[in-house]
Design a protein around this motif. Sequence first.
Motif, PDB file in Angstrom:
ATOM      1  N   GLN A 115      25.075  16.619 -26.805  1.00 44.90           N
ATOM      2  CA  GLN A 115      23.800  15.985 -26.489  1.00 44.90           C
ATOM      3  C   GLN A 115      22.633  16.921 -26.782  1.00 44.90           C
ATOM      4  O   GLN A 115      21.577  16.485 -27.257  1.00 44.90           O
ATOM      5  N   ASP A 116      22.812  18.220 -26.501  1.00 43.77           N
ATOM      6  CA  ASP A 116      21.772  19.202 -26.820  1.00 43.77           C
ATOM      7  C   ASP A 116      21.460  19.196 -28.309  1.00 43.77           C
ATOM      8  O   ASP A 116      20.297  19.213 -28.720  1.00 43.77           O
ATOM      9  N   LEU A 117      22.512  19.200 -29.120  1.00 40.97           N
ATOM     10  CA  LEU A 117      22.320  19.254 -30.565  1.00 40.97           C
ATOM     11  C   LEU A 117      21.661  17.981 -31.083  1.00 40.97           C
ATOM     12  O   LEU A 117      20.753  18.036 -31.919  1.00 40.97           O
ATOM     13  N   MET A 118      22.120  16.819 -30.606  1.00 42.58           N
ATOM     14  CA  MET A 118      21.536  15.566 -31.069  1.00 42.58           C
ATOM     15  C   MET A 118      20.074  15.459 -30.645  1.00 42.58           C
ATOM     16  O   MET A 118      19.236  14.941 -31.394  1.00 42.58           O
ATOM     17  N   PHE A 119      19.760  15.952 -29.451  1.00 40.48           N
ATOM     18  CA  PHE A 119      18.375  15.925 -28.983  1.00 40.48           C
ATOM     19  C   PHE A 119      17.515  16.907 -29.781  1.00 40.48           C
ATOM     20  O   PHE A 119      16.356  16.630 -30.091  1.00 40.48           O
ATOM     21  N   ALA A 120      18.095  18.059 -30.131  1.00 41.29           N
ATOM     22  CA  ALA A 120      17.329  19.106 -30.805  1.00 41.29           C
ATOM     23  C   ALA A 120      16.849  18.685 -32.191  1.00 41.29           C
ATOM     24  O   ALA A 120      15.784  19.121 -32.641  1.00 41.29           O
ATOM     25  N   ILE A 121      17.626  17.845 -32.890  1.00 42.99           N
ATOM     26  CA  ILE A 121      17.213  17.454 -34.244  1.00 42.99           C
ATOM     27  C   ILE A 121      16.278  16.252 -34.237  1.00 42.99           C
ATOM     28  O   ILE A 121      15.787  15.842 -35.296  1.00 42.99           O
ATOM     29  N   ASN A 122      16.019  15.685 -33.064  1.00 41.28           N
ATOM     30  CA  ASN A 122      15.095  14.548 -32.961  1.00 41.28           C
ATOM     31  C   ASN A 122      13.669  15.098 -32.994  1.00 41.28           C
ATOM     32  O   ASN A 122      13.000  15.218 -31.976  1.00 41.28           O
ATOM     33  N   ARG A 123      13.183  15.405 -34.202  1.00 39.24           N
ATOM     34  CA  ARG A 123      11.955  16.172 -34.333  1.00 39.24           C
ATOM     35  C   ARG A 123      11.458  16.136 -35.777  1.00 39.24           C
ATOM     36  O   ARG A 123      12.116  15.590 -36.668  1.00 39.24           O
ATOM     37  N   THR A 124      10.311  16.758 -35.998  1.00 40.32           N
ATOM     38  CA  THR A 124       9.854  17.010 -37.358  1.00 40.32           C
ATOM     39  C   THR A 124      10.723  18.111 -37.944  1.00 40.32           C
ATOM     40  O   THR A 124      10.968  19.132 -37.296  1.00 40.32           O
ATOM     41  N   SER A 125      11.203  17.911 -39.145  1.00 39.83           N
ATOM     42  CA  SER A 125      12.131  18.883 -39.722  1.00 39.83           C
ATOM     43  C   SER A 125      11.427  20.202 -40.025  1.00 39.83           C
ATOM     44  O   SER A 125      10.269  20.213 -40.455  1.00 39.83           O
ATOM     45  N   PRO A 126      12.102  21.325 -39.788  1.00 40.80           N
ATOM     46  CA  PRO A 126      11.537  22.625 -40.182  1.00 40.80           C
ATOM     47  C   PRO A 126      11.296  22.663 -41.693  1.00 40.80           C
ATOM     48  O   PRO A 126      11.978  21.984 -42.464  1.00 40.80           O
ATOM     49  N   HIS A 127      10.337  23.472 -42.122  1.00 41.29           N
ATOM     50  CA  HIS A 127       9.961  23.497 -43.539  1.00 41.29           C
ATOM     51  C   HIS A 127      11.098  23.955 -44.441  1.00 41.29           C
ATOM     52  O   HIS A 127      11.161  23.563 -45.614  1.00 41.29           O
ATOM     53  N   ASP A 128      11.994  24.796 -43.912  1.00 42.08           N
ATOM     54  CA  ASP A 128      13.073  25.297 -44.769  1.00 42.08           C
ATOM     55  C   ASP A 128      14.261  24.341 -44.836  1.00 42.08           C
ATOM     56  O   ASP A 128      15.319  24.693 -45.359  1.00 42.08           O
ATOM     57  N   TRP A 129      14.096  23.121 -44.330  1.00 44.77           N
ATOM     58  CA  TRP A 129      15.150  22.119 -44.429  1.00 44.77           C
ATOM     59  C   TRP A 129      14.955  21.197 -45.630  1.00 44.77           C
ATOM     60  O   TRP A 129      15.688  20.235 -45.799  1.00 44.77           O
ATOM     61  N   GLY A 130      13.959  21.461 -46.439  1.00 42.35           N
ATOM     62  CA  GLY A 130      13.678  20.596 -47.579  1.00 42.35           C
ATOM     63  C   GLY A 130      12.321  19.947 -47.429  1.00 42.35           C
ATOM     64  O   GLY A 130      11.419  20.498 -46.796  1.00 42.35           O
ATOM     65  N   ASP A 132       9.214  17.773 -46.206  1.00 39.70           N
ATOM     66  CA  ASP A 132       8.749  17.495 -44.845  1.00 39.70           C
ATOM     67  C   ASP A 132       9.173  16.087 -44.425  1.00 39.70           C
ATOM     68  O   ASP A 132       9.001  15.114 -45.168  1.00 39.70           O
ATOM     69  N   SER A 133       9.711  15.992 -43.227  1.00 39.86           N
ATOM     70  CA  SER A 133      10.221  14.701 -42.765  1.00 39.86           C
ATOM     71  C   SER A 133      10.221  14.665 -41.245  1.00 39.86           C
ATOM     72  O   SER A 133      10.038  15.680 -40.572  1.00 39.86           O
TER      73      SER A 133
END
Length: 232
Positions: A115-130, A132-133
């Motif tokens: 649940q921590d991991l699924m909640f953590a990615i519910n966000r604006t993606s970091p710039h080094d992930w490709g 902007d999204s």
Amino acid sequence: MKTLFSILTFVLITTFASAQNPNIKRIGQTTFSVGAYDHPFRFERVTPPLPPALSINPTDAEKDAALQATINATITADWATCIMMVLNYNGLNVQVDQILNLNSNRAAASHNSPQDLMFAINRTSPHDWGADSRIYTSTATLDPDVIFDELSAGRPLILGTGAANMEGRAFVLTAMTYTIKFDANGQQTGITPQTVTIRDPWPQAIASRVVNWADFVPLTASLYTVKVEFKK
């Protein structure tokens, strides 16, 4: 005659729809497969974490604790790997460590719950992930219509196993076969799921399995949708 006409009309419409949507394939007169077919799905395997260091003469309790810590860390890496595969299929370029590090300020990565991991990615993606999204995650009901909607839109789902208050394994759901249901008048009333295809990154597990729906339902304890919207 009316019933036959309705069925023939439906077959023509659904054949046209499957031709327009690359994520839907017709595999029989009233049987279809919906899944992540638009482009290749890149499968990744979990990298097992290193076990905790033990003293020269560890006690049984220390051995048990080290084993449990290794299992917990592998489960966390399992979920992070599934998240990575789904995000990368959706157009990002993410590594497992980047997902685990989202919670590095709150707790050690090995203690992150699913649940921590699924909640953590519910966000604006970091710039080094490709590009902007904005990433949206949500819990979902185990409903064939929900699975159909997500897969037809090209969005694989993440499912978790285990009982209540337990952190189980993670899989990626990439396809579902189904048949069409009709009423007595030949009108479509819904779909009947037949099988699902799940991807299993666990070390030495079978990478891709087709599971009957009846076996899949009791296996699944949680289901998550993941959507990536790129900024214009």
